[in-house]
Design a protein around this motif. Structure first.
Motif, PDB file in Angstrom:
ATOM      1  N   GLN A 207       0.549  -1.479  -0.310  1.00  0.00           N
ATOM      2  CA  GLN A 207       0.106  -0.236   0.434  1.00  0.00           C
ATOM      3  C   GLN A 207       0.677   1.531  -0.267  1.00  0.00           C
ATOM      4  O   GLN A 207       2.069   1.463   0.864  1.00  0.00           O
ATOM      5  CB  GLN A 207      -1.456   0.344   1.269  1.00  0.00           C
ATOM      6  CG  GLN A 207      -2.462  -1.241   1.190  1.00  0.00           C
ATOM      7  CD  GLN A 207      -3.013  -1.020   2.266  1.00  0.00           C
ATOM      8  OE1 GLN A 207      -2.794   0.189   3.330  1.00  0.00           O
ATOM      9  NE2 GLN A 207      -3.598  -2.002   2.837  1.00  0.00           N
ATOM     10  N   GLN A 208       0.307   2.316  -0.227  1.00  0.00           N
ATOM     11  CA  GLN A 208       0.997   3.675  -0.612  1.00  0.00           C
ATOM     12  C   GLN A 208      -0.125   4.668  -0.074  1.00  0.00           C
ATOM     13  O   GLN A 208      -1.461   5.571  -0.642  1.00  0.00           O
ATOM     14  CB  GLN A 208       1.531   3.831  -1.878  1.00  0.00           C
ATOM     15  CG  GLN A 208       2.585   3.111  -2.519  1.00  0.00           C
ATOM     16  CD  GLN A 208       4.076   4.012  -3.204  1.00  0.00           C
ATOM     17  OE1 GLN A 208       3.509   3.993  -4.621  1.00  0.00           O
ATOM     18  NE2 GLN A 208       4.945   3.606  -3.456  1.00  0.00           N
ATOM     19  N   LEU A 209       0.608   5.869   0.572  1.00  0.00           N
ATOM     20  CA  LEU A 209       0.230   6.771   0.775  1.00  0.00           C
ATOM     21  C   LEU A 209      -0.062   8.359   0.045  1.00  0.00           C
ATOM     22  O   LEU A 209       1.481   7.810   0.384  1.00  0.00           O
ATOM     23  CB  LEU A 209       0.477   6.985   2.748  1.00  0.00           C
ATOM     24  CG  LEU A 209      -0.552   8.824   2.528  1.00  0.00           C
ATOM     25  CD1 LEU A 209      -2.269   8.124   2.874  1.00  0.00           C
ATOM     26  CD2 LEU A 209      -0.439   9.418   4.197  1.00  0.00           C
ATOM     27  N   ILE A 210      -1.052   8.412  -0.877  1.00  0.00           N
ATOM     28  CA  ILE A 210      -0.219   9.354  -2.028  1.00  0.00           C
ATOM     29  C   ILE A 210      -1.179  10.431  -1.556  1.00  0.00           C
ATOM     30  O   ILE A 210      -2.475  10.502  -1.318  1.00  0.00           O
ATOM     31  CB  ILE A 210      -1.271   9.617  -3.546  1.00  0.00           C
ATOM     32  CG1 ILE A 210      -1.082   7.790  -3.694  1.00  0.00           C
ATOM     33  CG2 ILE A 210      -0.306   9.945  -4.465  1.00  0.00           C
ATOM     34  CD1 ILE A 210       0.602   6.817  -3.859  1.00  0.00           C
ATOM     35  N   VAL A 211      -0.318  11.877  -0.983  1.00  0.00           N
ATOM     36  CA  VAL A 211      -0.686  13.331  -0.700  1.00  0.00           C
ATOM     37  C   VAL A 211      -0.348  13.866  -1.747  1.00  0.00           C
ATOM     38  O   VAL A 211       0.755  14.346  -1.943  1.00  0.00           O
ATOM     39  CB  VAL A 211       0.213  12.969   0.585  1.00  0.00           C
ATOM     40  CG1 VAL A 211      -1.029  14.419   1.462  1.00  0.00           C
ATOM     41  CG2 VAL A 211      -0.488  12.209   1.864  1.00  0.00           C
TER      42      VAL A 211
END
Length: 297
Positions: A247-251
């Motif tokens: 999983q990746q958090l994209i901000v």
């Protein structure tokens, strides 16, 4: 792609992208192949032509680190692609794959995203499906046939080229990011299904996938043309979620005081009272844009 041919397929694809003049060779004359010839790569890398041919044919699959570095230099591989070449040359034995479970996003991460009302944020799964989004993240990507799947949004959505003014760059980075995410696990049934579908439905995807570009998703400035607020220029940071591998958090953020910041604020106002995003009718399993739980849930 079989494990036996993975290294050869990668070298062949990248060799075809290097022009003779890029490495100081004369560009004239008729060439039967795109890019460099095998013997030219071998000469520039300091290995025998026979050895390099065996690498591309899969009869030799474990070049030394020094040879991999030399090939990377000749093929002009960037950092991510060179690291991939080394993994192909010295693969780590994989454990037996477990049946994939449903990807879930940590409640703590959902609460943190909800605390950013002025910052679009998404959690992406391994295959670029949107596992979760805060309100502004849903607003930014909402209204498309494939809002819950960024890979299919880029290549299959009818208005993708309108939404992404720099579509060619976005498309190349998306495919490179997918290859970086899956690494050597290219026999994953989910990946095979996804690549097969997109290759049939999108000639652009098929061409880019054949290039074997590797681009880790990290940070970038990206332009959007939103149906409600027009042009947006946003930077993003991609952060690995250590508690959930894959999983990746994209901000996303706009430059302070810029027209994009004003447009992003307007987007938040326009969509503040809209109902939560519902699953698309054509969504695939796991592609739902899940809402963050409201307080008290």
């Amino acid at each position: 792609m079989s494990k036996d041919s993975a290294l050869g397929d990668f070298l062949r694809a990248r060799r075809e992208q290097v022009r003779p003049e890029d490495v100081g060779l004369p560009a004239g004359g008729v060439r039967r192949v795109a890019g460099l010839r095998r013997e030219e790569v071998a000469m520039l890398a300091g290995v025998s032509s026979d050895y390099y041919v065996r690498l591309e044919q899969g009869r030799e699959r474990h070049p030394s680190a020094q040879v991999a570095d030399a090939l990377g230099r000749v093929l002009a591989l960037e950092e991510d692609a060179l690291a991939h070449l080394h993994r192909l040359a010295r693969p780590v034995p994989s454990r037996r794959r477990r049946a994939p479970g449903k990807e879930r996003v940590s409640p703590n991460l959902l609460r943190m995203m909800d605390a950013w009302p002025h910052t679009p944020a998404l959690v992406l799964g391994r295959y670029m499906t949107v596992l979760a989004a805060n309100a502004l993240g849903r607003a930014l990507f909402g209204g498309h046939a494939h809002s819950g799947d960024l890979l299919r949004l880029v290549f299959l959505d009818p208005d993708a080229r309108e939404f992404y003014p720099d579509w060619d760059r976005v498309a190349a980075n998306t495919v490179g990011g997918l290859r970086a995410a899956v690494g050597l696990d290219d026999d994953d049934p989910r990946l095979i299904e996804t690549v097969g579908e997109l290759s049939v439905k999108s000639a652009a995807f098929r061409k880019l996938w054949a290039r074997h570009d590797i681009r880790q998703k990290t940070h970038e400035t990206k332009r959007f043309r939103h149906r409600l607020v027009g042009e947006l220029e946003l930077t993003y940071e991609a952060l690995t979620v250590n508690s959930a591998p894959g999983q990746q958090l994209i901000v996303y953020q706009a430059e302070p005081g810029s027209p994009s910041e004003q447009a992003l604020s307007l987007l938040g106002s326009l969509t503040a009272t809209e109902p939560e995003t519902r699953p698309e009718h054509n969504e695939r399993p796991g592609n739902t844009v899940r809402r963050s739980p409201a307080k008290g849930e």
